[in-house]
Design a protein around this motif. Sequence first.
Motif, mmCIF file in Angstrom:
data_model
loop_
_atom_site.group_PDB
_atom_site.id
_atom_site.type_symbol
_atom_site.label_atom_id
_atom_site.label_comp_id
_atom_site.label_asym_id
_atom_site.label_seq_id
_atom_site.Cartn_x
_atom_site.Cartn_y
_atom_site.Cartn_z
ATOM 1 N N GLN A 48 3.733 7.176 6.170
ATOM 2 C CA GLN A 48 4.499 6.113 7.087
ATOM 3 C C GLN A 48 4.352 4.641 6.561
ATOM 4 N N LEU A 49 3.291 4.508 6.151
ATOM 5 C CA LEU A 49 2.871 3.280 5.641
ATOM 6 C C LEU A 49 3.762 3.167 4.071
ATOM 7 N N TYR A 50 3.646 4.043 3.333
ATOM 8 C CA TYR A 50 4.340 4.313 2.175
ATOM 9 C C TYR A 50 5.865 3.684 2.404
ATOM 10 N N GLU A 51 6.635 4.577 3.272
ATOM 11 C CA GLU A 51 7.827 4.317 3.636
ATOM 12 C C GLU A 51 8.139 2.852 4.024
ATOM 13 N N LYS A 52 7.288 2.057 4.726
ATOM 14 C CA LYS A 52 7.520 0.830 5.081
ATOM 15 C C LYS A 52 7.276 -0.046 4.081
ATOM 16 N N LEU A 53 6.545 0.360 3.073
ATOM 17 C CA LEU A 53 6.169 -0.645 1.910
ATOM 18 C C LEU A 53 6.877 -0.191 0.687
ATOM 19 N N ARG A 54 7.377 0.768 0.612
ATOM 20 C CA ARG A 54 8.025 1.216 -0.788
ATOM 21 C C ARG A 54 9.369 0.206 -1.112
ATOM 22 N N PRO A 55 10.071 -0.253 -0.114
ATOM 23 C CA PRO A 55 11.078 -1.381 -0.447
ATOM 24 C C PRO A 55 10.384 -2.707 -1.059
ATOM 25 N N LYS A 56 9.128 -2.775 -1.109
ATOM 26 C CA LYS A 56 8.477 -3.994 -1.541
ATOM 27 C C LYS A 56 7.811 -3.536 -2.943
ATOM 28 N N ASP A 57 8.108 -2.298 -3.415
ATOM 29 C CA ASP A 57 7.738 -1.957 -4.698
ATOM 30 C C ASP A 57 6.257 -1.537 -4.906
ATOM 31 N N MET A 58 5.584 -1.029 -3.545
ATOM 32 C CA MET A 58 4.338 -0.581 -3.652
ATOM 33 C C MET A 58 3.990 0.747 -3.728
ATOM 34 N N GLY A 59 3.465 1.115 -4.693
ATOM 35 C CA GLY A 59 3.294 2.378 -4.770
ATOM 36 C C GLY A 59 2.271 3.286 -3.928
ATOM 37 N N LEU A 60 2.381 4.673 -3.879
ATOM 38 C CA LEU A 60 1.594 5.391 -3.074
ATOM 39 C C LEU A 60 0.141 5.257 -3.494
ATOM 40 N N ALA A 61 -0.141 5.348 -4.869
ATOM 41 C CA ALA A 61 -1.596 5.342 -5.209
ATOM 42 C C ALA A 61 -2.291 4.157 -4.865
ATOM 43 N N THR A 62 -1.456 2.992 -4.842
ATOM 44 C CA THR A 62 -2.014 1.682 -4.293
ATOM 45 C C THR A 62 -2.162 1.564 -2.937
ATOM 46 N N ILE A 63 -1.542 2.120 -2.457
ATOM 47 C CA ILE A 63 -1.845 2.347 -0.781
ATOM 48 C C ILE A 63 -3.034 3.107 -0.610
ATOM 49 N N TYR A 64 -3.065 4.337 -1.162
ATOM 50 C CA TYR A 64 -4.359 5.146 -0.907
ATOM 51 C C TYR A 64 -5.493 4.433 -1.294
ATOM 52 N N ARG A 65 -5.521 3.665 -2.348
ATOM 53 C CA ARG A 65 -6.809 2.978 -3.006
ATOM 54 C C ARG A 65 -7.362 1.969 -1.818
ATOM 55 N N ASN A 66 -6.302 1.311 -1.210
ATOM 56 C CA ASN A 66 -6.519 0.194 -0.283
ATOM 57 C C ASN A 66 -6.762 0.685 1.025
ATOM 58 N N ILE A 67 -6.031 1.720 1.461
ATOM 59 C CA ILE A 67 -6.660 2.459 2.671
ATOM 60 C C ILE A 67 -7.998 2.795 2.567
ATOM 61 N N LYS A 68 -8.566 3.466 1.479
ATOM 62 C CA LYS A 68 -9.881 4.023 1.265
ATOM 63 C C LYS A 68 -10.672 2.697 1.329
ATOM 64 N N LEU A 69 -10.479 1.557 0.747
ATOM 65 C CA LEU A 69 -11.333 0.370 0.525
ATOM 66 C C LEU A 69 -11.400 0.034 2.100
ATOM 67 N N PHE A 70 -10.217 -0.255 2.932
ATOM 68 C CA PHE A 70 -10.329 -0.825 4.239
ATOM 69 C C PHE A 70 -11.142 0.259 5.104
ATOM 70 N N THR A 71 -11.087 1.392 4.891
ATOM 71 C CA THR A 71 -11.917 2.286 5.555
ATOM 72 C C THR A 71 -13.249 1.940 5.296
ATOM 73 N N ASP A 72 -13.638 2.001 3.854
ATOM 74 C CA ASP A 72 -15.088 2.037 3.543
ATOM 75 C C ASP A 72 -15.666 0.703 4.197
ATOM 76 N N VAL A 73 -15.039 -0.396 4.083
ATOM 77 C CA VAL A 73 -15.665 -1.604 4.575
ATOM 78 C C VAL A 73 -15.484 -1.945 5.989
ATOM 79 N N GLY A 74 -14.755 -1.120 6.836
ATOM 80 C CA GLY A 74 -14.662 -1.093 8.324
ATOM 81 C C GLY A 74 -13.664 -1.833 8.660
ATOM 82 N N ILE A 75 -12.528 -2.152 8.076
ATOM 83 C CA ILE A 75 -11.421 -2.748 8.464
ATOM 84 C C ILE A 75 -10.481 -1.971 9.288
ATOM 85 N N LEU A 76 -10.198 -0.573 8.668
ATOM 86 C CA LEU A 76 -9.462 0.550 9.408
ATOM 87 C C LEU A 76 -10.219 1.617 9.905
ATOM 88 N N LYS A 77 -9.838 2.274 10.837
ATOM 89 C CA LYS A 77 -10.577 3.450 11.259
ATOM 90 C C LYS A 77 -9.382 4.794 10.892
#
Length: 154
Positions: A48-77
């Motif tokens: 769902q996040l990819y669909e929202k950010l695809r028009p801004k030329d954000m790739g799926l791999a970038t989203i996965y990497r940042n989701i993992k980072l945000f989860t690891d540091v406690g920003i996302l659950k």
Amino acid sequence: MKEDINSLNGKLSFFENLLYKMGYKSTGQRTEILKEFLLSDTHLSVEQLYEKLRPKDMGLATIYRNIKLFTDVGILKEINIDGNNYYEIICPDEDLLHIHFKCKNCGYIMDIDEDPLIHLITQLNKIIENDYDVQLSSTEIVYYGLCKNCKKNI
């Protein structure tokens, strides 16, 4: 409207400072991902996040990497419901009790945070701790059914 923008900017600053304190840079892509979570009225999957950010030329791999980072540091659950992972921003003052509702028809997920319900579940947690001689660290409950919009259409 200006208050909403100030609130959003304040929350973004909080999370960007948290990243900085943990040794990570605040990039435009990370800011865009955080904005989507802060502006969303539901929990988001990576797709769902990819669909929202695809028009801004954000790739799926970038989203996965940042989701993992945000989860690891406690920003996302990460919330796993029916084998699907969804993510939500962790508020700094979040309680250890978390209740969700998921619509079985449209997939909408919402937080349930009514004080009387929280009070009842907290009482139940104390009973469980006493009766089973355990110490609970968190409670996650997911209710399933039809949301307000889907319920109208049956």
